[in-house]
Design a protein around this motif. Structure first.
Motif, PDB file in Angstrom:
ATOM      1  N   ALA A   1      -1.152  -9.590   8.162  1.00  0.00           N
ATOM      2  CA  ALA A   1      -0.653 -10.028   6.857  1.00  0.00           C
ATOM      3  C   ALA A   1      -0.914  -8.953   5.813  1.00  0.00           C
ATOM      4  O   ALA A   1      -0.101  -8.731   4.909  1.00  0.00           O
TER       5      ALA A   1
ATOM      6  N   ARG B   1      -0.928  -5.737   6.358  1.00  0.00           N
ATOM      7  CA  ARG B   1       0.091  -4.703   6.528  1.00  0.00           C
ATOM      8  C   ARG B   1       1.426  -5.171   5.964  1.00  0.00           C
ATOM      9  O   ARG B   1       2.176  -4.388   5.386  1.00  0.00           O
ATOM     10  N   ALA B   2       1.723  -6.457   6.145  1.00  0.00           N
ATOM     11  CA  ALA B   2       2.976  -6.989   5.611  1.00  0.00           C
ATOM     12  C   ALA B   2       2.986  -6.872   4.080  1.00  0.00           C
ATOM     13  O   ALA B   2       3.974  -6.436   3.493  1.00  0.00           O
TER      14      ALA B   2
ATOM     15  N   GLU C   1       3.678  -3.404   2.892  1.00  0.00           N
ATOM     16  CA  GLU C   1       5.066  -2.942   2.954  1.00  0.00           C
ATOM     17  C   GLU C   1       5.955  -3.587   1.907  1.00  0.00           C
ATOM     18  O   GLU C   1       6.794  -2.919   1.307  1.00  0.00           O
ATOM     19  N   ASP C   2       5.848  -4.883   1.752  1.00  0.00           N
ATOM     20  CA  ASP C   2       6.796  -5.590   0.893  1.00  0.00           C
ATOM     21  C   ASP C   2       6.176  -6.918   0.455  1.00  0.00           C
ATOM     22  O   ASP C   2       6.178  -7.896   1.195  1.00  0.00           O
TER      23      ASP C   2
ATOM     24  N   GLY D   1       7.065  -9.074  -1.849  1.00  0.00           N
ATOM     25  CA  GLY D   1       8.007 -10.181  -2.002  1.00  0.00           C
ATOM     26  C   GLY D   1       8.311 -10.817  -0.660  1.00  0.00           C
ATOM     27  O   GLY D   1       8.246 -12.037  -0.502  1.00  0.00           O
ATOM     28  N   ALA D   2       8.641  -9.979   0.321  1.00  0.00           N
ATOM     29  CA  ALA D   2       8.960 -10.498   1.648  1.00  0.00           C
ATOM     30  C   ALA D   2       7.738 -11.198   2.242  1.00  0.00           C
ATOM     31  O   ALA D   2       7.866 -12.234   2.898  1.00  0.00           O
ATOM     32  N   ALA D   3       6.545 -10.640   1.997  1.00  0.00           N
ATOM     33  CA  ALA D   3       5.328 -11.270   2.514  1.00  0.00           C
ATOM     34  C   ALA D   3       5.174 -12.675   1.937  1.00  0.00           C
ATOM     35  O   ALA D   3       4.821 -13.614   2.656  1.00  0.00           O
ATOM     36  N   GLN D   4       5.479 -12.833   0.658  1.00  0.00           N
ATOM     37  CA  GLN D   4       5.394 -14.171   0.049  1.00  0.00           C
ATOM     38  C   GLN D   4       6.391 -15.125   0.689  1.00  0.00           C
ATOM     39  O   GLN D   4       6.090 -16.302   0.890  1.00  0.00           O
ATOM     40  N   LEU D   5       7.569 -14.592   1.017  1.00  0.00           N
ATOM     41  CA  LEU D   5       8.580 -15.437   1.657  1.00  0.00           C
ATOM     42  C   LEU D   5       8.131 -15.887   3.050  1.00  0.00           C
ATOM     43  O   LEU D   5       8.685 -16.815   3.612  1.00  0.00           O
TER      44      LEU D   5
END
Lengths: 292, 233
Positions: free
Chosen positions: A167, A169-170, A173-174, A176-180
Motif C-alpha cells: 500500500a 508503494r501504491a 505512485e498515485d 488518488g488511485a490508492a484512495q480509490l
C-alpha cells in the motif's frame, strides 16, 4: 593490512549513514518529501538513550527500546502537525517547514539538555574474536553492519511482501488511485514516518556508541551525509540507500586516510556531484517507462 | 442504488458541476456522455469522494456519502476505474490486483484474483510482469480487474475506451456487456457516445456541467440533438 582497516572503518560508518539514508528514502519514496528534520530525530534518539542509561540507570537494550518508541511517536507527531496540513501545498513550502522542524528540534534539545556535550557511554562493549580485533574491528562496528543489513533486508521484505508495504508503494505512485483502492493515504504516510523515525532512533544510538559526543547538533552532519547517500544511491530506492550509505562511508574513510583529513567531507560531496552528472537518478535510481 | 441529488462542485472559483441529479438502479448500465470538459470525470470523482460537492447530496444503497472519505467509500461497494487507467505502473500485475482488494478480507484475495484471471486470461499470462510494461489494452483490463477485486456493487468506468485501437474498444465493451449480464451494476462515462449508448440501459447527456438530455440508450441514439452533437450527424 592498513588498507583493510580503513575499508572496514568506512563500511561501519557507512552502515550508520545507510540506516539513516534508509529512513530518508522511505519517507521520500512514499510521502514524496525531503524530511530534513530526520537528522535531528537521530539526535533525539541519542539523548533518550543517554537519559535512560545515565539518569535512570536502565540497561542499554531498554534504552534502545525507549529511544525507538519516543522517536516513532515523535515522527508521527511531526508528520501530523507540521506536514499533513501542507499535503496540498507546494513542495517548497514542505521543504521549508522541514527545515523549521529541524531547528525546532535542535533548539528544544538545547533547552532541555543544554548545549554542553554529553559523554555517551557506548552501549555495545562486548569483546570481538581475536582475528577481528587485530583488524581494529570493534563490537559497535560489528553490530552496526549487522543491524544495517538486517534493516535493509527487512524493509525490502516489508515493501515487497506485506499488505501495508505494498500500500505504501501504491501511495508513492498515485495517491488518488490508492484512495480509490480504499487505502487510507494519511495513515499510510503516518506509518512511513513511524518506520523512518524508528530507524533514526537506532541510527542515533549506534552513532553515539561510535562517536560518544552528544550535543543538539549531533544529528545534522550525519543527516546531511545520509541524505547525500540516499541521493547517491537513488532516492526512493531501498537497496540504493544501502549501497549509497556504505559507499559514502568508504569514500570518506579513504579520502581521510589517503588524501586529506580536512578535505574528506568536500571529497564526499564532490563524488556525489560527479555521480549525479553521470547518472541523474543516482546509482540504483529507477527509470520508469510510462505508457500513455 | 446510487442517487445523486442536485450536486454543485467547484474547482476554486470554477463552477464545474451545476445542479446535476441522476440515478442508477441495481442491475442497470447507465452512461454519462458528453464532450471533453463537460464534467463527466468530475462527477465520478465526486461520487468516489475524491472531490466534495458544495451543495447537494449523494446516496448509495440508502446511505449518504456526504463527508465519507474516499478510502471508506470503496469498502461500501463502490469502485471506480479512473480515467487514464492509473494502474500502479511500478508494481506487478498481481500486486495491482491485490491493491484492488485492499478493503477485502485476506481470505478472499486469492479467489478474487482467480476470478479476474478467468475474465482476463491475458492478465494471468502477465501476472509477474511490471504493469508499466503492459500494452494500453492490457492496462485497461488490469484497471478493470483491479476495480473488480473490491467486489463492487456498483462499478464506475471512466472513459475505458480512451486511447485504445478500435478492436480493443470492441473488446472492452464486450467485457462491459459480460459484466452487466453477470449482474454488475455499471455507471459508464464515455466520449464514445455511440458505443456507450448501445450497451446502456439509460443515458444522461452532459454539457458544460449540466444534464441536457436523458432517456434510454435507444432513445438517445435516435435523438436528433444528440446525433448532431455526439454521433457525427
Amino acid at each position: 593490512m592498513v588498507f583493510l582497516q580503513y575499508l572496514i572503518s568506512g563500511i561501519s560508518i557507512g552502515s550508520i549513514y545507510a540506516i539513516i539514508a534508509l529512513g530518508y528514502t522511505m519517507v521520500y519514496g512514499i510521502a514524496k518529501m525531503l524530511n530534513f528534520a530526520h537528522g535531528d530525530v537521530i539526535m533525539v534518539g541519542g539523548y533518550i538513550s543517554f537519559c535512560t542509561t545515565s539518569y535512570l540507570g536502565l540497561p542499554g537494550w531498554v534504552s534502545v527500546v525507549f529511544a525507538v518508541a519516543v522517536c516513532t511517536v515523535l515522527g508521527v507527531v511531526i508528520e501530523g502537525l507540521a506536514y499533513r496540513p501542507l499535503r496540498q501545498a507546494g513542495s517548497l513550502a514542505v521543504l521549508i517547514t522541514a527545515i523549521g522542524v529541524s531547528y525546532l528540534l535542535q533548539n528544544a534539545a538545547q533547552l532541555i539538555w543544554g548545549a554542553t556535550p554529553k559523554n555517551f557511554t557506548s552501549l555495545v562493549n562486548f569483546a570481538v574474536p581475536e582475528f577481528l580485533s587485530r583488524l581494529n574491528v570493534s563490537g559497535v562496528m560489528l553490530v552496526t553492519v549487522v543491524a544495517c543489513i538486517v534493516i535493509m533486508l527487512g524493509l525490502t521484505w516489508f515493501t515487497s511482501r506485506t499488505k501495508l508495504g505494498k500500500a505504501m508503494r501504491a501511495c508513492s505512485e498515485d495517491r488518488g488511485a490508492a484512495q480509490l483502492m480504499g487505502i487510507n493515504v494519511n495513515r499510510t504516510i503516518s506509518m512511513t514516518f513511524a518506520i523512518g523515525s524508528a530507524l533514526a532512533a537506532i541510527a542515533g544510538v549506534l552513532l553515539c556508541s561510535y562517536s560518544p559526543v552528544l550535543q543538539p547538533t549531533t544529528g545534522s552532519m550525519p543527516g546531511i551525509k545520509a541524505f547525500t547517500a540516499a541521493v547517491f544511491g537513488g532516492i526512493g530506492s531501498i537497496p540504493g540507500a544501502f549501497l549509497g550509505g556504505v559507499l559514502l562511508g568508504i569514500i570518506e574513510a579513504m579520502a581521510r586516510a589517503y588524501l586529506s583529513t580536512n578535505l574528506a567531507n568536500s571529497i564526499v560531496f564532490a563524488v556525489l556531484i560527479i555521480v549525479l552528472l553521470v547518472r541523474p537518478a543516482g546509482l540504483l535510481g529507477k527509470y520508469v517507462p510510462e505508457k500513455v | 442504488m446510487l442517487k445523486v441529488n442536485d450536486i454543485n462542485v467547484y474547482y476554486g472559483a470554477i463552477h464545474a458541476i451545476k445542479g446535476v441529479s441522476f440515478e442508477v438502479q441495481a442491475g442497470e448500465v447507465v452512461t454519462l456522455i458528453g464532450a471533453n470538459g463537460a464534467g463527466k470525470s468530475t462527477i465520478l470523482n465526486t461520487v468516489s469522494g475524491l472531490l466534495h460537492p458544495k451543495t447537494g447530496s449523494i446516496e448509495f444503497l440508502g446511505k449518504s456519502l456526504t463527508g465519507v472519505p474516499a478510502h471508506k467509500i470503496v469498502a461500501r461497494g463502490l469502485a471506480q476505474v479512473p480515467e487514464g487507467r492509473r494502474i500502479f505502473l511500478q508494481m506487478t500485475v498481481e500486486e495491482n490486483l491485490e491493491m484492488g482488494a485492499f478493503t477485502q478480507p485476506n481470505s478472499t484475495v486469492d479467489p478474487g484474483i482467480q476470478r479476474v484471471y478467468e475474465q482476463f486470461p491475458r492478465l494471468k499470462e502477465r501476472r509477474r510482469q511490471i504493469a508499466g510494461t503492459l500494452s494500453g489494452g492490457e492496462q485497461q483490463m488490469l484497471a478493470m480487474g483491479r476495480a473488480l477485486m473490491a467486489d463492487p456493487k456498483l462499478l464506475m468506468l471512466d472513459e475505458p475506451s480512451m486511447g485504445l485501437a478500435p478492436i480493443l474498444v470492441d473488446q472492452i465493451f464486450e467485457i462491459i456487456e459480460r459484466l452487466h449480464q453477470a449482474g454488475t451494476t455499471i455507471l459508464l462515462v464515455e466520449q464514445n457516445a455511440q458505443m456507450a449508448l448501445s450497451v446502456a440501459d439509460r443515458g444522461y447527456v452532459l454539457e458544460t456541467g449540466k444534464i441536457v438530455a436523458t432517456g434510454t440508450g435507444q432513445e438517445l441514439l435516435n435523438n436528433e440533438a444528440v446525433k448532431q452533437a455526439y454521433l457525427g450527424g
